[in-house]
Design a protein around this motif. Structure first.
Motif, PDB file in Angstrom:
ATOM      1  N   VAL A  54      57.642 -32.863  35.094  1.00 13.98           N
ATOM      2  CA  VAL A  54      56.363 -33.080  34.423  1.00 13.98           C
ATOM      3  C   VAL A  54      56.040 -31.844  33.598  1.00 13.98           C
ATOM      4  CG1 VAL A  54      53.889 -33.438  34.753  1.00 13.98           C
ATOM      5  CG2 VAL A  54      55.533 -34.581  36.249  1.00 13.98           C
ATOM      6  N   PHE A  55      55.714 -32.052  32.335  1.00  9.08           N
ATOM      7  CA  PHE A  55      55.310 -30.936  31.484  1.00  9.08           C
ATOM      8  C   PHE A  55      53.862 -31.141  31.088  1.00  9.08           C
ATOM      9  CE2 PHE A  55      54.664 -28.445  27.736  1.00  9.08           C
ATOM     10  CZ  PHE A  55      55.522 -27.356  27.858  1.00  9.08           C
ATOM     11  N   GLN A  56      53.019 -30.186  31.423  1.00  4.68           N
ATOM     12  CA  GLN A  56      51.605 -30.343  31.097  1.00  4.68           C
ATOM     13  C   GLN A  56      51.290 -29.694  29.761  1.00  4.68           C
ATOM     14  OE1 GLN A  56      48.784 -29.983  34.342  1.00  4.68           O
ATOM     15  NE2 GLN A  56      50.479 -29.749  35.771  1.00  4.68           N
ATOM     16  N   GLY A  57      50.930 -30.524  28.798  1.00  2.00           N
ATOM     17  CA  GLY A  57      50.680 -30.049  27.439  1.00  2.00           C
ATOM     18  C   GLY A  57      49.325 -29.390  27.306  1.00  2.00           C
ATOM     19  N   ALA A  58      49.228 -28.547  26.295  1.00  2.00           N
ATOM     20  CA  ALA A  58      48.005 -27.773  26.092  1.00  2.00           C
ATOM     21  C   ALA A  58      46.870 -28.640  25.568  1.00  2.00           C
ATOM     22  CB  ALA A  58      48.271 -26.631  25.137  1.00  2.00           C
ATOM     23  N   GLY A  59      47.193 -29.847  25.165  1.00  2.19           N
ATOM     24  CA  GLY A  59      46.122 -30.751  24.811  1.00  2.19           C
ATOM     25  C   GLY A  59      45.805 -30.856  23.332  1.00  2.19           C
ATOM     26  N   ALA A  60      46.618 -30.246  22.469  1.00  2.00           N
ATOM     27  CA  ALA A  60      46.365 -30.425  21.037  1.00  2.00           C
ATOM     28  C   ALA A  60      46.796 -31.838  20.655  1.00  2.00           C
ATOM     29  CB  ALA A  60      47.131 -29.391  20.234  1.00  2.00           C
ATOM     30  N   PHE A  61      45.996 -32.498  19.835  1.00  2.00           N
ATOM     31  CA  PHE A  61      46.297 -33.852  19.387  1.00  2.00           C
ATOM     32  C   PHE A  61      47.664 -33.902  18.730  1.00  2.00           C
ATOM     33  CE2 PHE A  61      45.786 -36.966  15.804  1.00  2.00           C
ATOM     34  CZ  PHE A  61      45.783 -38.117  16.573  1.00  2.00           C
ATOM     35  N   VAL A  62      47.947 -32.906  17.906  1.00  2.00           N
ATOM     36  CA  VAL A  62      49.185 -32.931  17.127  1.00  2.00           C
ATOM     37  C   VAL A  62      50.421 -32.778  18.006  1.00  2.00           C
ATOM     38  CG1 VAL A  62      49.292 -30.463  16.564  1.00  2.00           C
ATOM     39  CG2 VAL A  62      50.173 -32.141  14.927  1.00  2.00           C
ATOM     40  N   CYS A  63      50.254 -32.279  19.227  1.00  2.00           N
ATOM     41  CA  CYS A  63      51.403 -32.141  20.135  1.00  2.00           C
ATOM     42  C   CYS A  63      51.967 -33.489  20.550  1.00  2.00           C
ATOM     43  CB  CYS A  63      51.029 -31.332  21.371  1.00  2.00           C
ATOM     44  SG  CYS A  63      50.936 -29.587  21.018  1.00  2.00           S
ATOM     45  N   GLY A  64      51.221 -34.573  20.308  1.00  6.13           N
ATOM     46  CA  GLY A  64      51.753 -35.907  20.587  1.00  6.13           C
ATOM     47  C   GLY A  64      52.770 -36.347  19.557  1.00  6.13           C
ATOM     48  N   GLU A  65      52.803 -35.670  18.417  1.00  5.60           N
ATOM     49  CA  GLU A  65      53.783 -35.992  17.381  1.00  5.60           C
ATOM     50  C   GLU A  65      55.152 -35.550  17.892  1.00  5.60           C
ATOM     51  OE1 GLU A  65      56.324 -35.565  13.943  1.00  5.60           O
ATOM     52  OE2 GLU A  65      55.685 -33.947  15.261  1.00  5.60           O
ATOM     53  N   SER A  66      56.172 -36.350  17.601  1.00  3.76           N
ATOM     54  CA  SER A  66      57.448 -36.148  18.294  1.00  3.76           C
ATOM     55  C   SER A  66      58.041 -34.746  18.127  1.00  3.76           C
ATOM     56  CB  SER A  66      58.448 -37.221  17.877  1.00  3.76           C
ATOM     57  OG  SER A  66      58.508 -37.301  16.480  1.00  3.76           O
ATOM     58  N   SER A  67      58.083 -34.225  16.904  1.00  6.62           N
ATOM     59  CA  SER A  67      58.737 -32.924  16.737  1.00  6.62           C
ATOM     60  C   SER A  67      57.884 -31.799  17.327  1.00  6.62           C
ATOM     61  CB  SER A  67      59.046 -32.653  15.260  1.00  6.62           C
ATOM     62  OG  SER A  67      57.857 -32.604  14.496  1.00  6.62           O
ATOM     63  N   ALA A  68      56.560 -31.948  17.250  1.00  5.68           N
ATOM     64  CA  ALA A  68      55.673 -30.933  17.821  1.00  5.68           C
ATOM     65  C   ALA A  68      55.779 -30.947  19.348  1.00  5.68           C
ATOM     66  CB  ALA A  68      54.234 -31.181  17.394  1.00  5.68           C
ATOM     67  N   LEU A  69      55.897 -32.149  19.892  1.00  2.80           N
ATOM     68  CA  LEU A  69      56.023 -32.301  21.335  1.00  2.80           C
ATOM     69  C   LEU A  69      57.303 -31.622  21.835  1.00  2.80           C
ATOM     70  CD1 LEU A  69      55.207 -35.456  23.332  1.00  2.80           C
ATOM     71  CD2 LEU A  69      57.467 -34.500  23.578  1.00  2.80           C
ATOM     72  N   ARG A  70      58.371 -31.851  21.086  1.00  4.44           N
ATOM     73  CA  ARG A  70      59.642 -31.223  21.456  1.00  4.44           C
ATOM     74  C   ARG A  70      59.521 -29.711  21.399  1.00  4.44           C
ATOM     75  NH1 ARG A  70      62.461 -34.907  17.653  1.00  4.44           N
ATOM     76  NH2 ARG A  70      63.348 -33.070  16.649  1.00  4.44           N
ATOM     77  N   ALA A  71      58.938 -29.231  20.291  1.00  2.00           N
ATOM     78  CA  ALA A  71      58.788 -27.778  20.125  1.00  2.00           C
ATOM     79  C   ALA A  71      57.994 -27.205  21.289  1.00  2.00           C
ATOM     80  CB  ALA A  71      58.096 -27.472  18.797  1.00  2.00           C
ATOM     81  N   SER A  72      56.946 -27.925  21.656  1.00  2.64           N
ATOM     82  CA  SER A  72      56.087 -27.456  22.719  1.00  2.64           C
ATOM     83  C   SER A  72      56.851 -27.364  24.050  1.00  2.64           C
ATOM     84  CB  SER A  72      54.885 -28.393  22.779  1.00  2.64           C
ATOM     85  OG  SER A  72      54.181 -28.282  23.950  1.00  2.64           O
ATOM     86  N   ILE A  73      57.687 -28.352  24.339  1.00  2.00           N
ATOM     87  CA  ILE A  73      58.489 -28.293  25.570  1.00  2.00           C
ATOM     88  C   ILE A  73      59.482 -27.130  25.505  1.00  2.00           C
ATOM     89  CG2 ILE A  73      60.230 -29.497  26.991  1.00  2.00           C
ATOM     90  CD1 ILE A  73      58.944 -32.125  26.164  1.00  2.00           C
TER      91      ILE A  73
END
Ligand SMILES: Cc1cc2nc3c(=O)[nH]c(=O)nc-3n(C[C@H](O)[C@H](O)[C@H](O)COP(=O)(O)O)c2cc1C
Ligand code: SF4
Ligand code: SF4
Ligand code: SF4
Ligand code: SF4
Ligand code: FES
Ligand code: FES
Lengths: 633, 188
Positions: free
Chosen positions: A313-332
């Protein structure tokens, strides 16, 4: 066999054992003759449902009934018990309690009501009339299906939400849980699984509507190793809670979908990217993953078949844009959560440059259903190019707000006026915003449009993840567009000038129009700007942010022109653009407005018509609201 | 190798070559503000837009990032490209009305004025192209400069407001800054 207990968990050694476990769990849960199922979704908990649950348990126990669930799994039986569930979708009526197996559906239950509920159920074989759902005409609905909010729905993906205890995997086993996975592992090759999903016609529920089977097929064929499965549970749209409710209400369904996906494409690792602001979902997810591991459904050698897959489980920081696929990957990957340009398919080079399947929570939740019922059966639901059902969160000026699931192709009218119960106080419907902040605003003449991916896009809106905001005549579309553009401007990562400064420039024009400083050429300027923002921006946030402006300009141009040319806001929202005045002929000289005005802006004397002093009026609208004679406009 | 057409000419280039590289090779002018051949690409300024037709589907793409692909048809100067680029230049003028570089670039496209207005706090001579960030990280290997915040609040955090101990004063950032907004006081 009958008496064999399953409390001491043994790892499932082969897929055929799932059927036996299912029968045991079913039988065990049926040995509880009556179950008071209390909603433990986020909203009902906030309304005090857990206190109701504890009280139910306590009072049942006081009658000498053993409510320990483990007793059931040890072969014992009991007269009654209490259990929890995830969100039923009808949060505004919560806390909800359903009596099973009768199905008696109680709403707005308080701790004080518990003795009545227990007495009615256990002694009188009756119901507590006052706690039943009250229809508009005063009649009562006894079970969920009789409540209009539920009657028009097709709850398939949400089927388990509200009916099973999401914190105990044995409840999931009892409702065909992991049957689909067992079937895949015994009867289907990975190619078969992918083919079945392709045949089902399932399209991604996270926004884009990309065919899921085709995505999986590319990942299956990809050469890189290892492969990854990512479940997108970032859900950042304001007012949307589809994915949260699914994870809270039936986490095993999502997990089973991910495992099947992993088997289909040959992935070893899975990640659920979930917003950290969803604490209950996160807790239940962890619990569910642990329980799945205990049963040998995750980890090495799943069900003894040699197939390995595990989920983090990866808990995201909650930015809306982090749901976008490439941003989500970058964030992980530990990089800034910013979109990047992608010209390779993620199914070839995704997370850590390895083949990756990214799907939405609801997309995964559809998978076990497709496998269990067959692609053909699944594809018989919905429209030509949008199969199955869709979960929507229905909010705004609507009688029944909540989470609903309908067959694809259901009309907006049915969703809003039957399931949603229409607009409060029978005010006229004005518009519905679908697709979240970067969706579009559709007018009344689109009400009979069947809702599916392509129809919504064609109408200038989109499916998005399923947000639906209903607006009555009191909404000003210019103001609505302004609100959404402001959201997108705040949530833009700020990389592309088109998205960042483009949205700021749009906002500036919209603000000016709302203040009465609009110019006629603004409309064309905004259209030009919108097209450039769409063409020039890197990711979906930028390319779709013009939708609220373009759709309102298209369907409600007159309202913009009223703001600009007549300096008038017809919905009386933009304060500089309207006044309140007393209609002398209607005024009955009662003085109510005078007494309620917070700003001393009303002049009134007994037996005299009231008058509003515009300089003092703060346009709060209270006088209009309190006047019983429609004398303020 | 991939074969594609650029402004009507069929070309064969190495796979992975970006459209901007090919165009510059061919002497075709494409404006850029966030590109530097010594550094990685970023794709923030959006000025390098070109029109790409792939499988009969036309779209607008940034030339600095988009790779030459088999069979695509690229046009660097279509009506749609010009239109979007002009709007971007208007946005740049709204953002950096005092920047001579921006004023001159806009003039090349016949733009002297902008229809757009940004708030005081949204205006800056820094166009957030990120060249300084990359120069510091990739050339000087110091990582002293970074982006901060989202949306219109996005800004560059330079070591000059609060001297970062990682900054060695090499001035690489000031050298690459297209608008010249980074000025390092020699005395520091
Ligand atoms: C700004 C932005 C935000 C997004 N947020 C989400 C999200 O919260 N959840 C989601 O599933 N997809 C989101 N998406 C879509 C994802 O990029 C991606 O298309 C999706 O997760 C793929 O899964 P699906 O095919 O099952 O829909 C977002 C896209 C954009 C552009
Ligand atoms: S379109 Fe907006 S959110 Fe997407 S990368 Fe560009 S600036 Fe960021
Ligand atoms: S409340 Fe209505 S009727 Fe009464 S004084 Fe005011 S305007 Fe007249
Ligand atoms: S709108 Fe509000 S402030 Fe104005 S007259 Fe009515 S009550 Fe008073
Ligand atoms: S300071 Fe200069 S180089 Fe750095 S981002 Fe701003 S404009 Fe670009
Ligand atoms: S939380 Fe109980 S119905 Fe939604
Ligand atoms: S040069 Fe391509 S986006 Fe800036």
């Amino acid at each position: 066999m009958e008496q064999e207990t399953i409390t001491r968990v043994a790892s499932i050694k082969e897929p055929s054992e799932v059927a036996a476990i299912r029968e045991q769990c079913k039988a065990a849960l049926e040995r509880r003759k009556i179950c008071f199922r209390v909603c433990a979704g986020t909203a009902c908990i906030a309304g005090g449902s857990l206190e109701v649950y504890e009280e139910l348990k306590k009072q049942i126990q006081q009658r000498g009934i053993n409510v320990d669930v483990e007793l059931l799994f040890e072969g014992g039986e009991t007269e009654a018990g209490a259990s929890t569930s995830g969100c039923h979708g009808f949060c505004q009526m919560g806390p909800l309690v359903r009596v099973e197996p009768q199905g008696t559906f109680y709403n707005k239950v308080k701790v004080e009501n518990v003795p009545d509920i227990i007495a009615a159920t256990l002694e009188e074989q009756g119901v507590v009339e006052d706690l039943l759902f009250e229809n508009k005409d005063g009649s009562r609905a006894t079970i969920e299906k009789e409540v209009p909010f539920y009657a028009g729905q097709k709850r398939i993906v949400l089927g388990g939400c509200g009916t099973i205890n999401p914190e105990d995997i044995r409840n999931y086993f009892a409702v065909d849980g992991y049957k689909a996975l067992a079937k895949c592992l015994t009867e289907m090759t990975p190619e078969d699984v992918v083919e079945e999903v392709k045949k089902s016609g399932l399209r991604g529920r996270g926004g884009g509507g990309f065919p899921t089977g085709r995505k999986w097929e590319s990942a299956l064929k990809a050469v890189g190793r290892p492969k990854y499965i990512i479940c997108n549970a970032d859900e950042g749209d304001p007012g949307a809670f589809m994915d949260r409710s699914l994870i809270e209400g039936n986490p095993q369904l999502v997990i089973e979908g991910m495992i099947i996906s992993a088997y289909g494409v040959g992935a070893k690792y899975g990640v659920v990217y979930v917003r950290a602001e969803y604490p209950l979902a996160v807790t239940r997810l962890f619990k569910a993953i642990d329980q799945a591991r205990e049963y040998g459904l995750l980890g090495e050698n799943i069900m003894g078949t040699g197939f390995d897959f595990d989920i983090e489980v990866f808990q995201g920081a909650g930015a809306f844009v982090c749901g976008e696929s490439s941003a989500l990957r970058a964030s992980i990957e530990g990089l800034p959560g910013e979109p990047t340009a992608k010209y390779d398919h993620a199914t070839d080079k995704g997370l850590w440059e390895k083949p990756t399947v990214l799907n939405n929570v609801e997309s995964f939740a559809n998978i076990p259903i497709i496998i269990n019922h067959g692609a053909d059966c699944y594809a018989s639901m919905g429209t030509e190019k949008s199969k199955g059902t869709k979960v929507f969160s229905l909010v705004g000026n609507i009688v029944n707000t909540g989470l609903i699931e309908v067959e694809m192709g259901t009309t907006l009218r049915k969703i809003i006026f039957e399931i949603g119960g229409g607009i409060p106080d029978d005010k006229p419907f004005k518009a519905v915003q679908t697709g979240g902040p970067s969706g579009g605003c559709l007018p009344a003449d689109k009400l009979d449009m069947p809702v599916d991916f392509d129809q919504l896009t064609e109408a200038g809106s989109m499916m998005g993840s399923g947000g639906m905001i209903v607006m009555d005549e009191g909404a000003c579309v210019v103001n609505v567009a302004k609100y959404f553009i402001e959201f997108c401007n705040d949530e833009s990562c700020g990389k592309c000038i088109s998205c960042r400064d483009g949205s700021a420039a749009l906002l500036n024009i919209l603000e000016r129009i709302c203040e009465g400083e609009g110019r006629e050429e603004d409309l064309e300027t905004m259209e030009d700007l919108c097209h450039a923002i769409d063409d020039a921006s890197m990711c979906g946030l930028g390319t779709s942010l013009p939708n609220p402006v373009l759709s309102t300009l298209h369907y409600f141009r007159d309202e913009y022109l009223a703001h600009i040319k007549d300096k008038n806001c017809p919905a009386k929202v933009c304060k500089p653009l309207f006044t309140y005045e007393v209609i002398t002929d209607n005024c009955k000289m009662c003085g109510l407005c005078f007494r309620n005005c917070p700003s001393d802006a009303v002049i009134w004397k007994k037996k005299e018509v009231a008058e509003i002093i515009q300089d003092k009026c703060v346009k709060c609208g209270i006088c209009k609201e309190v006047c019983k004679f429609d004398a303020v406009e | 190798m991939v074969t594609f057409t650029l402004n009507g000419t069929e070309l064969e280039v190495k796979e992975g070559t970006t459209l901007l590289e090919v165009a510059r090779d061919q002497g075709i002018e494409i404006p850029t503000l966030c590109y530097h051949e010594e550094m990685s690409t970023y794709g923030a300024c959006r000025l390098c837009l070109v029109e790409v037709v792939r499988r009969d589907w036309p779209s607008i793409q940034p030339a600095c990032l988009y790779p030459a692909r088999e069979g695509i048809e690229v046009n660097t100067d279509t009506e749609r490209v010009r239109k979007s680029r002009k709007i971007l230049l208007e946005l740049y003028l709204a953002r950096s009305p005092e920047s001579q570089v921006i004023i001159d670039l806009a003039k090349e496209y016949g733009i002297r004025d902008t229809r757009f207005k940004l708030k005081e706090s949204e205006r800056s001579e820094c166009i957030l192209c990120g060249l300084c960030v990359r120069a510091c990280a990739e050339i000087s290997k110091r990582h002293a400069i970074s982006f901060a915040h989202r949306g219109s609040k996005r800004m560059i955090q330079t070591p000059f407001e609060e001297l970062a101990d990682t900054c060695v004063g090499c001035q690489a950032c000031a050298f690459v800054c297209p608008t010249g907004v980074i000025k390092i006081d020699e005395a520091d």
